[in-house]
Design a protein around this motif. Structure first.
Motif, short mmCIF file in Angstrom:
data_model
loop_
_atom_site.label_atom_id
_atom_site.label_comp_id
_atom_site.label_asym_id
_atom_site.label_seq_id
_atom_site.Cartn_x
_atom_site.Cartn_y
_atom_site.Cartn_z
N ARG A 200 0.86 -1.13 -0.06
CA ARG A 200 -0.07 -0.06 -0.09
C ARG A 200 0.76 1.08 -0.18
O ARG A 200 0.54 2.24 -0.74
CB ARG A 200 -0.89 0.07 1.23
CG ARG A 200 -2.24 -0.80 0.87
CD ARG A 200 -3.00 -0.84 2.30
NE ARG A 200 -3.50 0.31 2.96
CZ ARG A 200 -4.64 0.82 2.57
NH1 ARG A 200 -5.47 0.22 1.45
NH2 ARG A 200 -5.13 1.87 3.37
N GLY A 201 2.07 1.19 0.90
CA GLY A 201 2.88 2.26 0.76
C GLY A 201 3.35 2.66 -0.80
O GLY A 201 3.40 3.82 -1.12
N LEU A 202 3.66 1.64 -1.46
CA LEU A 202 4.35 1.72 -2.74
C LEU A 202 2.95 2.29 -3.72
O LEU A 202 3.49 2.95 -4.43
CB LEU A 202 4.91 0.06 -3.19
CG LEU A 202 5.28 0.38 -4.73
CD1 LEU A 202 6.37 1.31 -5.04
CD2 LEU A 202 5.77 -1.15 -5.29
N ASP B 14 10.41 1.30 4.13
CA ASP B 14 9.75 1.11 3.24
C ASP B 14 8.73 2.61 2.81
O ASP B 14 8.58 3.44 3.59
CB ASP B 14 8.71 -0.06 3.88
CG ASP B 14 8.18 -0.86 2.54
OD1 ASP B 14 8.24 -0.51 1.60
OD2 ASP B 14 8.06 -1.91 2.83
N TRP B 15 8.19 2.34 1.45
CA TRP B 15 7.27 3.47 1.37
C TRP B 15 5.93 3.64 2.39
O TRP B 15 5.65 2.72 2.99
CB TRP B 15 6.59 3.31 -0.20
CG TRP B 15 7.46 3.58 -1.18
CD1 TRP B 15 8.11 2.49 -1.82
CD2 TRP B 15 8.24 4.61 -1.47
NE1 TRP B 15 8.75 2.88 -3.00
CE2 TRP B 15 9.09 4.13 -2.55
CE3 TRP B 15 8.21 6.02 -1.05
CZ2 TRP B 15 9.95 4.95 -3.36
CZ3 TRP B 15 9.02 6.91 -1.75
CH2 TRP B 15 9.92 6.59 -2.95
N GLY B 16 5.78 5.08 2.78
CA GLY B 16 4.82 5.00 3.58
C GLY B 16 4.87 4.95 5.14
O GLY B 16 4.20 4.81 5.99
N ASP B 17 6.37 4.20 5.35
CA ASP B 17 6.76 4.21 6.85
C ASP B 17 7.91 4.93 7.32
O ASP B 17 8.92 4.62 6.40
CB ASP B 17 6.78 2.68 6.74
CG ASP B 17 6.95 2.12 8.31
OD1 ASP B 17 7.23 2.96 9.21
OD2 ASP B 17 6.44 1.07 8.49
N THR B 18 7.91 5.64 8.05
CA THR B 18 9.25 6.39 8.56
C THR B 18 9.98 5.54 9.60
O THR B 18 11.12 5.86 9.91
CB THR B 18 8.76 7.70 9.45
OG1 THR B 18 7.91 7.01 10.67
CG2 THR B 18 7.99 8.51 8.63
N ARG B 19 9.55 4.41 9.76
CA ARG B 19 10.31 3.32 10.71
C ARG B 19 11.35 2.66 9.83
O ARG B 19 11.39 2.51 8.78
CB ARG B 19 9.71 2.43 11.41
CG ARG B 19 8.75 3.07 12.31
CD ARG B 19 7.52 2.02 12.98
NE ARG B 19 6.70 1.94 11.74
CZ ARG B 19 5.46 1.27 11.95
NH1 ARG B 19 5.09 1.19 13.09
NH2 ARG B 19 4.55 0.89 10.90
N GLU B 20 12.67 2.07 10.63
CA GLU B 20 13.65 1.29 9.81
C GLU B 20 12.61 0.01 9.39
O GLU B 20 11.83 -0.55 10.27
CB GLU B 20 14.57 1.10 10.56
CG GLU B 20 15.42 2.33 10.97
CD GLU B 20 15.96 3.00 9.90
OE1 GLU B 20 16.14 2.36 8.76
OE2 GLU B 20 16.23 4.25 9.78
N PHE B 21 13.09 -0.49 8.18
CA PHE B 21 12.47 -2.03 7.67
C PHE B 21 12.74 -2.89 8.44
O PHE B 21 14.04 -3.14 8.84
CB PHE B 21 12.86 -1.93 6.31
CG PHE B 21 12.13 -3.11 5.77
CD1 PHE B 21 10.75 -3.19 5.35
CD2 PHE B 21 12.77 -4.27 5.32
CE1 PHE B 21 10.19 -4.10 4.64
CE2 PHE B 21 12.25 -5.47 4.61
CZ PHE B 21 10.86 -5.44 4.36
N THR B 22 11.71 -3.58 8.84
CA THR B 22 12.03 -5.19 9.35
C THR B 22 10.81 -6.16 9.12
O THR B 22 10.02 -5.81 8.45
CB THR B 22 12.04 -5.26 10.91
OG1 THR B 22 12.21 -6.50 11.36
CG2 THR B 22 10.76 -4.40 11.38
N ILE B 23 11.25 -7.45 8.97
CA ILE B 23 10.48 -8.47 8.51
C ILE B 23 10.24 -9.22 9.91
O ILE B 23 9.78 -10.42 9.66
CB ILE B 23 10.90 -9.24 7.36
CG1 ILE B 23 12.03 -9.81 7.39
CG2 ILE B 23 10.46 -8.36 6.05
CD1 ILE B 23 12.28 -10.89 6.40
N ASP B 24 11.00 -8.79 10.85
CA ASP B 24 10.96 -9.81 11.88
C ASP B 24 9.51 -9.96 12.71
O ASP B 24 9.32 -11.16 13.51
CB ASP B 24 11.91 -9.39 13.08
CG ASP B 24 13.29 -9.38 12.39
OD1 ASP B 24 13.53 -10.11 11.62
OD2 ASP B 24 14.08 -8.95 13.58
N ASP B 25 8.58 -9.12 12.42
CA ASP B 25 7.35 -9.32 12.85
C ASP B 25 6.40 -10.36 12.01
O ASP B 25 5.51 -10.65 12.25
CB ASP B 25 6.84 -8.13 12.93
CG ASP B 25 6.52 -7.23 11.81
OD1 ASP B 25 7.64 -7.71 10.76
OD2 ASP B 25 5.83 -6.54 11.53
#
Ligand code: SF4
Lengths: 756, 200
Positions: free
Chosen positions: A457-459, A599-610
């Motif tokens: 959705r960000g992209l 990632d797009w639309g997210d100011t946080r650093e990217f993670t896929i750990d969740d």
């Protein structure tokens, strides 16, 4: 109004008895779950079958430029894939064939405001979704929906999902006949039907009124019915070109033709018979191979057909099979206002542009279908309520959701268009560019889906904004293209059938996870999703807008005549197209440009750990990355061979690439392993599959089994389908290898990587 | 029978030149998630693409905080989502306290470009529960005494104007206006001084 009042009392007999009973049962199940008397797994299936879905939340960790930090956070209760059973979740609401009336719209608006975050989301299968719903609220929500004739039953889970149909059915210029009543009848017939309760996986059904357009997307469904007529005994009879075993997901399958003509009388019993065969023979244990498409592929379409017809022959008669046919004409929609041509009035500002993209001339003179463009499929509760009011002014409950995540108003008198446009602008829904390249389709991705890898959705939002800004300067051929984005390989955003598709992946760069998207080209949206695209290159998310620019600019510059985009791509050749993207694949270091690590639309650093973690051990040297890259190049070579109709070469090359990827991982532990495929695969199985290292929380060891199966089957004369499937599976196997490498390198630590 | 006031929403408007961009709103709310210990905040939802509505939502288990422009004006909308105990007046106080606490927190947020600032003299109260609180004069009359007593404490006795808005299809909504300038921190202090809401 007093404090003892409940929705159940308030709505009383407006709730149909059967639906009311269903909701009461669910309410009891929630209470039993609360008391710990129902196991979580059992409750999960029961909740899913009622449309209540778990949601993904913030990961509770951040990358600070050096390492990923766990935050002091009440994670156990609320985070990631393992959320508590009562954590707020998503509610999927089935809208058969997308048909809505204004009272339903108002109820949906109320529900979005009272139980959700005030946003209604239209999905790529004509459902509506509400997010962040408390489990306690789901029962009142269901009762309020039931009171206006909507059920969430079997919206998720291993059941027959929403039955979709062309939003233009009944008013379309190219259809054989209106498929609406048939889709409604089948949806009603199968809802809660005993023969549709014991599936290993979901079943998706779609109806289309013609072969050439994309509205119904029949080819990508488990069951697809395409309306056709035939003259039998001098009478024109309605029936369906009937398809089975299609599906997107990780490895897409084109549906197979079951029968060129299934009469309207046979539509329901035949579907019931398919349900029985699927329930009996479909895979139940291994979710990854449990869709109908795998059963059809495993036993072959001829055998499948034989079994279904055998089953059909012994079905006990059911009056409902044909009773709906007598009342077909009563389904015909009527307009609210006389159909009149658009007069030479003074037109509101922006009208012409909107008219050009959002208005479709109906088969019936003087009437049009208006598409209400919903950015990313979203609208607010108040907008939905206002849209209901606007609809009442111009049409009679002839409103539908679309698979392109919009809403259409049918039977609008052309003469009303200027005032309708002004009314839509007033409620913030007068956006133009519906059904164009700006109208980017996206699945929920990492925003709310537990399986998402990158922010679709960000992209989509970013692409939409950029493309809208320059829409007028784009060539008409580009304006009409479609972009579709999925957050992962599962393809809920239908990326396989877009002109340009993307699906989310991640890559480890210098020890840091970077959001990427695979670029998927070659898919055909038209012709009911006529062909599926293949992944071309893994590009960091931040560079994806440049990918779109490059591809479209070159298309415009080198287009021959009326050449469509897919034909242009195949003429230029994938090798050339890939070369065009080579520099965009590069990722700068974190210090050079930290934006690549978000990632797009997210100011946080990217993670896929969740997404949940697999087991980690051992150490992988960067050599593995290098060799995985080589494997990726080989699967690309396989695509080239496929394009050249060298199916056998493509199949062999895909297998070779898989073995190369497996060897890359094996060599991280056993440097001197030979390159004999059998040895590599045996070592890979022992070291990575048996130990659980090559493992995905959701796909489990599915991708590894692709390799083992190919080793066993070793097809001598693969068909195009076989080669296409092998390439898809190879791509996923390599993605799995990258993910495995990432996990192991995480465990080994950033320092070890730096010195390796 | 007394009305059961639940799911109270309160919106305070942002001063016109002090509205965070969607990126800034997302960043601020994301930072709140791990730093908040007295309630469970779980996610940030970005709806910047919606013309008028909830632009950025900080989703919590018990309440949401939203940068909202549904009515064409930006503000912070606090929305309680779960049943709470106490009298109606106590619930209204608690909702005002939670709403103002978030406003003050925003005003005090460091490293913001927008420097968010709120207009304390106007607030919109919505009861997000059509079953118990229809949007009618009758509902207003049922809650008027409680509301006025809370507003009296909140605005330290300044005369307030209460106006019901919207039609019967909408949720019960009243707009409160007060003459003069009021800082959100002062309003929060007024509530605390009146002996209620501090623990909200
Ligand atoms: S494609 Fe992946 S991320 Fe998107 S909704 Fe489907 S499973 Fe989730």
């Amino acid at each position: 109004m007093n404090e003892t009042l409940t929705w159940k009392d308030h709505l009383g007999d407006r709730i149909p008895e059967d639906l009311g009973r269903e909701v009461d049962i669910f309410e009891t199940e929630i209470e039993l779950r609360r008391q710990g008397k129902i196991d979580e797994v059992v409750f999960a299936e029961t909740r899913l079958r009622r449309g209540a879905y778990g949601q993904r939340y913030d990961s509770g960790q951040r990358f600070d430029g050096k390492q990923t930090q766990q935050l002091a956070f009440p994670k156990a209760n609320t985070k990631g894939p393992n959320t508590e059973w009562h954590a707020p979740g998503m509610m999927r609401i089935k809208i058969p064939f997308g048909g809505l009336n204004t009272v339903q719209m108002e109820t949906l608006a109320d529900l979005a405001e009272e139980y959700s975050d005030d946003i209604l989301h239209v999905t790529t299968r004509q459902d509506l979704q509400l997010h962040y719903i408390h489990i306690e609220d789901t029962v009142d929500l269901m009762r309020r929906l039931a009171a206006v004739g909507i059920t969430t039953r079997e919206a998720c889970g291993n059941s027959v999902r929403n039955v979709t149909a062309c939003p233009l059915a009944g008013v379309c210029n190219t259809e054989s006949f209106d498929v609406t009543p048939y889709s409604r009848a089948l949806a009603r017939f199968l809802l809660g039907h005993p023969d549709a309760q014991d599936f290993g996986r979901k079943v998706k059904i779609a109806f289309s009124g013609c072969r050439d357009e994309a509205c119904g997307l029949v080819n990508l469904h488990d069951i697809g019915a395409l309306g056709v007529t035939r003259v039998i005994d001098g009478k024109t009879r309605r029936g369906f070109e009937f398809y089975v075993g299609g599906g997107l997901g990780a490895v897409p399958h084109q549906a197979k033709l079951f029968d060129e003509f299934v009469s309207e009388e046979e539509l329901l019993p035949l579907s019931q018979a398919i349900g029985r065969v699927f329930a009996r023979l479909g895979e139940k244990k291994n979710r990854a191979r449990a869709r109908l498409k795998f059963l059809v592929a495993r036993i072959g379409i001829d055998e499948f057909k034989r079994l279904v017809l055998e089953e059909r022959a012994i079905l006990p008669h059911d009056a409902r099979w044909t009773s709906y046919i007598q009342g077909l004409d009563s389904d015909d929609e009527t307009p609210l206002r006389p159909g009149q041509a658009l007069q030479g009035l003074q037109l509101p500002e922006g009208f012409s542009e909107w008219f050009g993209t959002n208005v479709y001339q109906q088969l019936q003179p003087g009437y049009v279908v208006v598409t209400v463009y919903l950015p990313l499929g979203d609208l607010t509760g108040q907008q939905m309520r206002s849209l209901a009011a606007v609809s009442r002014k111009y049409v009679k409950d002839t409103i539908r959701t679309t698979v392109e995540q919009n809403i259409v108003l049918r039977w609008v008198s052309e003469a009303d268009l200027p005032t309708l446009y002004t009314d839509l602008v007033d409620i913030g829904l007068g956006g133009s560019a519906a059904n164009t390249i700006v109208d980017v389709t996206s699945c929920p991705g990492t925003d709310t889906c537990k399986l998402g890898i990158a922010s679709s959705r960000g992209l989509a939002g970013e692409l939409r904004t950029r493309l809208a800004e320059k829409y007028h300067s784009l060539d008409a051929a580009v304006q009409g293209m479609r972009i579709k984005v999925s957050g992962c390989f599962n393809s809920c955003g239908q990326h396989h059938v877009a002109d340009i598709g993307f699906y989310g992946i991640s890559r480890k760069i210098n020890g840091i996870t970077v959001p990427h998207f695979q670029v998927v080209l070659g898919g055909k949206w038209k012709g009911n999703a006529e062909s599926f695209g293949l992944a071309m290159a893994a590009v960091p998310s931040k560079n994806i807008p440049l990918v779109v620019d490059r591809l479209t600019e070159r298309y415009v510059a080198e287009r021959q005549g009326d050449e469509i985009f897919q034909d242009f791509i195949s003429r230029v050749g994938k090798r050339d197209v890939k070369a065009m993207l080579d520099d965009l694949v590069q990722v700068p270091t974190y210090e050079e440009d930290p934006s690549f690590y978000r990632d797009w639309g997210d100011t946080r650093e990217f993670t896929i750990d969740d997404m949940g973690k697999g087991e980690c051990a051992g150490e992988v040297v960067p050599l593995a990355l290098f060799e995985l890259g080589a494997a990726e190049r080989e699967v690309f070579e396989a695509q080239i061979l496929l394009d050249e109709n060298n199916f056998s070469g493509a199949y062999t090359m895909a297998f070779k690439a898989m073995v190369a990827a497996a060897r890359a991982l094996v060599r991280s532990q056993f440097l001197d392993v030979s390159d004999a495929p059998d040895t590599v695969i045996a070592e890979f199985r022992t070291r990575f599959v048996d130990t659980g290292l090559y493992f995905d929380t959701y796909a489990k060891d599915k991708f590894a089994r692709y390799l083992f199966r190919m080793q066993e089957e070793a097809l001598r004369n693969p068909t195009r389908d076989d080669a296409h499937r092998a390439i898809e599976e190879c791509q996923l196997f390599i993605e799995g290898a990258f993910a495995c490498y990432n996990r192991i390198s995480d465990a080994a630590g950033a320092d070890a990587l730096a010195t390796a | 029978m007394a009305i059961n006031l639940q799911k109270i929403n309160i919106k305070f408007y942002l001063a016109e030149n002090a509205v965070p961009s969607p990126e800034e709103a997302f960043r601020i709310f994301s930072q709140w998630i791990p730093l908040t210990t007295d309630e469970i905040l779980i996610d940030v939802a970005d709806y910047r693409h919606v013309a008028r509505g909830p632009k950025t939502v900080l989703v919590g288990h018990g309440a949401n905080y939203t940068f909202d422009n549904s009515d064409g004006r930006y503000g912070l909308l606090y929305g309680c989502k779960i049943g709470t105990q106490g009298s109606n007046a106590a619930r209204l106080r608690a909702a005002f306290a939670a709403s103002l606490k978030a406003c003050v927190r925003l005003e005090q947020a460091e490293n913001t470009v927008s420097k968010p600032r709120f207009v304390g003299a106007e607030a919109v109260i919505t009861i997000n529960d059509r079953l118990h609180a229809a949007n009618s004069e009758a509902t207003l009359e049922q809650i008027r005494a409680d509301l006025e007593s809370v507003l009296d404490d909140l605005y330290a006795g300044a005369p307030t104007q209460i106006e019901r808005e919207g039609d019967a299809r909408q949720r019960f909504t009243v707009r409160v206006r007060v003459e003069g300038d009021f800082e959100t921190a002062d309003l929060l202090a007024n509530l605390a001084a009146s002996g209620a809401g501090a623990g909200a």
